[in-house]
Enzyme design. Structure first.
Site, mmCIF file in Angstrom:
data_model
loop_
_atom_site.group_PDB
_atom_site.id
_atom_site.type_symbol
_atom_site.label_atom_id
_atom_site.label_comp_id
_atom_site.label_asym_id
_atom_site.label_seq_id
_atom_site.Cartn_x
_atom_site.Cartn_y
_atom_site.Cartn_z
ATOM 1 N N GLN A 1 -5.806 -23.138 -54.381
ATOM 2 C CA GLN A 1 -6.275 -21.768 -54.643
ATOM 3 C C GLN A 1 -6.716 -21.518 -56.081
ATOM 4 O OE1 GLN A 1 -6.855 -19.576 -51.967
ATOM 5 N NE2 GLN A 1 -6.418 -21.536 -51.007
ATOM 6 N N GLU A 2 -6.830 -22.577 -56.894
ATOM 7 C CA GLU A 2 -7.462 -22.409 -58.208
ATOM 8 C C GLU A 2 -8.927 -22.016 -58.009
ATOM 9 O OE1 GLU A 2 -7.249 -25.718 -60.833
ATOM 10 O OE2 GLU A 2 -5.059 -25.669 -60.978
ATOM 11 N N GLN B 1 -0.597 1.198 -64.591
ATOM 12 C CA GLN B 1 0.444 0.753 -65.533
ATOM 13 C C GLN B 1 -0.095 0.920 -66.956
ATOM 14 O OE1 GLN B 1 2.364 -3.009 -64.359
ATOM 15 N NE2 GLN B 1 1.315 -2.834 -62.392
ATOM 16 N N HIS C 1 -8.057 5.445 -64.092
ATOM 17 C CA HIS C 1 -6.892 6.251 -63.709
ATOM 18 C C HIS C 1 -6.372 7.064 -64.887
ATOM 19 C CE1 HIS C 1 -3.458 7.427 -61.339
ATOM 20 N NE2 HIS C 1 -2.625 6.956 -62.256
ATOM 21 N N LYS D 1 4.044 18.030 -57.497
ATOM 22 C CA LYS D 1 4.892 17.122 -56.725
ATOM 23 C C LYS D 1 5.952 16.492 -57.618
ATOM 24 C CE LYS D 1 1.849 13.076 -57.181
ATOM 25 N NZ LYS D 1 0.912 12.196 -56.506
ATOM 26 N N ASP E 1 -4.218 5.476 -52.192
ATOM 27 C CA ASP E 1 -3.596 4.186 -51.902
ATOM 28 C C ASP E 1 -3.032 4.199 -50.475
ATOM 29 O OD1 ASP E 1 -2.331 1.764 -51.914
ATOM 30 O OD2 ASP E 1 -1.293 2.045 -53.818
ATOM 31 N N ALA F 1 -2.104 7.003 -48.957
ATOM 32 C CA ALA F 1 -2.504 8.318 -48.427
ATOM 33 C C ALA F 1 -1.331 9.230 -48.095
ATOM 34 C CB ALA F 1 -3.408 8.168 -47.190
ATOM 35 N N GLY F 2 -0.119 8.834 -48.478
ATOM 36 C CA GLY F 2 1.046 9.667 -48.190
ATOM 37 C C GLY F 2 0.990 11.004 -48.908
ATOM 38 N N THR F 3 0.753 10.971 -50.217
ATOM 39 C CA THR F 3 0.670 12.200 -51.007
ATOM 40 C C THR F 3 -0.484 13.071 -50.534
ATOM 41 O OG1 THR F 3 1.595 11.090 -52.939
ATOM 42 C CG2 THR F 3 0.381 13.117 -53.343
#
Length: 338
Positions: free
Chosen positions: A47-48, A106, A139, A204, A234, A236-238
């Site tokens: 996988q290189e 991050q 972001h 929230k 991401d 979709a929960g929020t």
């Protein structure tokens, strides 16, 4: 004046349809064929990643189109290795076109003994020989300061504004923009200002990452057409909880506009079963077949604005001019005409 006859594009495997669309748009603008550089990007058995560019790039103005979306590590390494290959082949300048900048969440130390991965990624990009970055809806805006090279951060809100004014023509007086959290207020306010709509906020409280403990609505959403605006979706929960909360607080209907459709795990199922009447995403991340097949998800292309931004960088003209409606509207050539 640019020394080469035209900008040269090369793409990794992260979002080939977007790269090809950008090349088509640039060909149309330039009146000459702007294709993607012929290259081989493959993996060894372990996988290189291996990259070989088949075209001469000496003295060329190169643009690598590669969002660092899922699988983030593979796509990031592809970007770095492509840059190294171009630098060692004497390319004049290397610009990374990163429609979706991974690791952007991050961006600070939220607690003790945690990394600032966005800064680490910025360092790696610069060390790989990239001299300029073009991205969309970082972001966190401060990530631009992590780089010691120019960073052009395009915004989706001018494109969303054009679309909203078309889709909700005749009911614009009832439209209300909603930020799904306090951190996104600046983004939502900017869009609300563009379309002259009021602003509401969903506050929230998170117990831990990915889990929302409590949500409240700040502002009166009664009988409003609520449009939730966010930079990414991401799991979709929020988003789905916020939509239900708005309906519970008297909203007439709820729509969502999100720049980056990360769509991890149960996201598609949640959106399909939610009260969201529609959700608009862009193609900065290549949408899966499941996303494309979801009836209440619509995808807006970003190739027109990226193609124009690349041409502006190559020509040495303003990129920020693309934030203004009079400049952006012709780029989308009546796509949002009523």
């Amino acid at each position: 004046m640019p020394s080469t006859s035209q900008p040269k594009l090369i793409s990794g495997n992260a979002n080939m349809p977007l790269a090809k669309a950008i090349a088509r748009r640039m060909s149309m603008h330039r009146g000459v064929d702007v294709g993607l550089c012929d290259a081989r990007i493959e993996r060894f058995n372990d996988q290189e990643i291996f990259v070989e560019v088949y075209e001469n790039v000496r003295g060329e103005d190169m643009f690598i189109i590669q969002p660092t979306s899922n699988p983030a590590n593979d796509n990031l390494m592809e970007l770095l290795i492509m840059s190294d290959a171009l630098r060692r082949s004497s390319a004049k300048r290397i610009t990374a076109v990163i429609p979706y900048f991974g690791y952007a969440r991050q961006d600070r130390r939220s607690k003790a003994r945690t990394p600032i991965s966005a800064k680490l990624v910025a360092n790696m990009i610069v060390e790989a020989g990239i001299e300029r970055v073009l991205t969309m809806d970082l972001h966190a805006a401060q990530i631009q300061g992590f780089f010691d090279i120019p960073v052009d951060n395009l915004y989706a809100s001018p494109i969303f504004a054009l679309d909203i004014m078309t889709q909700f023509k005749g009911t614009m007086d009832d439209v209300m923009i909603v930020s799904p959290d306090v951190g996104g207020v600046a983004r939502a306010r900017e869009l609300a200002k563009r379309i002259e709509a009021p602003l509401s906020i969903v506050d929230k409280r998170r117990e831990k990452a990915g889990e929302v403990a409590e949500m409240t609505v700040i502002g009166d959403v009664s009988d409003k057409i609520c449009i939730i605006v966010d930079d990414m979706c991401d799991t979709a929960g929020t988003m789905c909880k916020a939509a239900q909360l708005l309906i519970d607080n008297g909203a007439r209907e709820v729509h969502a506009y999100t720049t980056h459709g990360v769509m991890s795990g149960p996201a598609v199922e949640r959106i399909t079963n939610s009260v969201l009447k529609s959700m608009v995403i862009t193609d900065t991340i290549q949408p899966t077949e499941a996303v494309k097949a979801t009836p209440n998800i619509r995808i807006i292309p970003t190739a027109p604005v990226f193609a124009q931004a690349i041409l502006n960088i190559w020509n040495g003209t303003s990129v920020s001019s693309l934030f203004e409606t009079p400049t952006l509207e012709p780029v989308y050539e009546g796509q949002f005409a009523g």
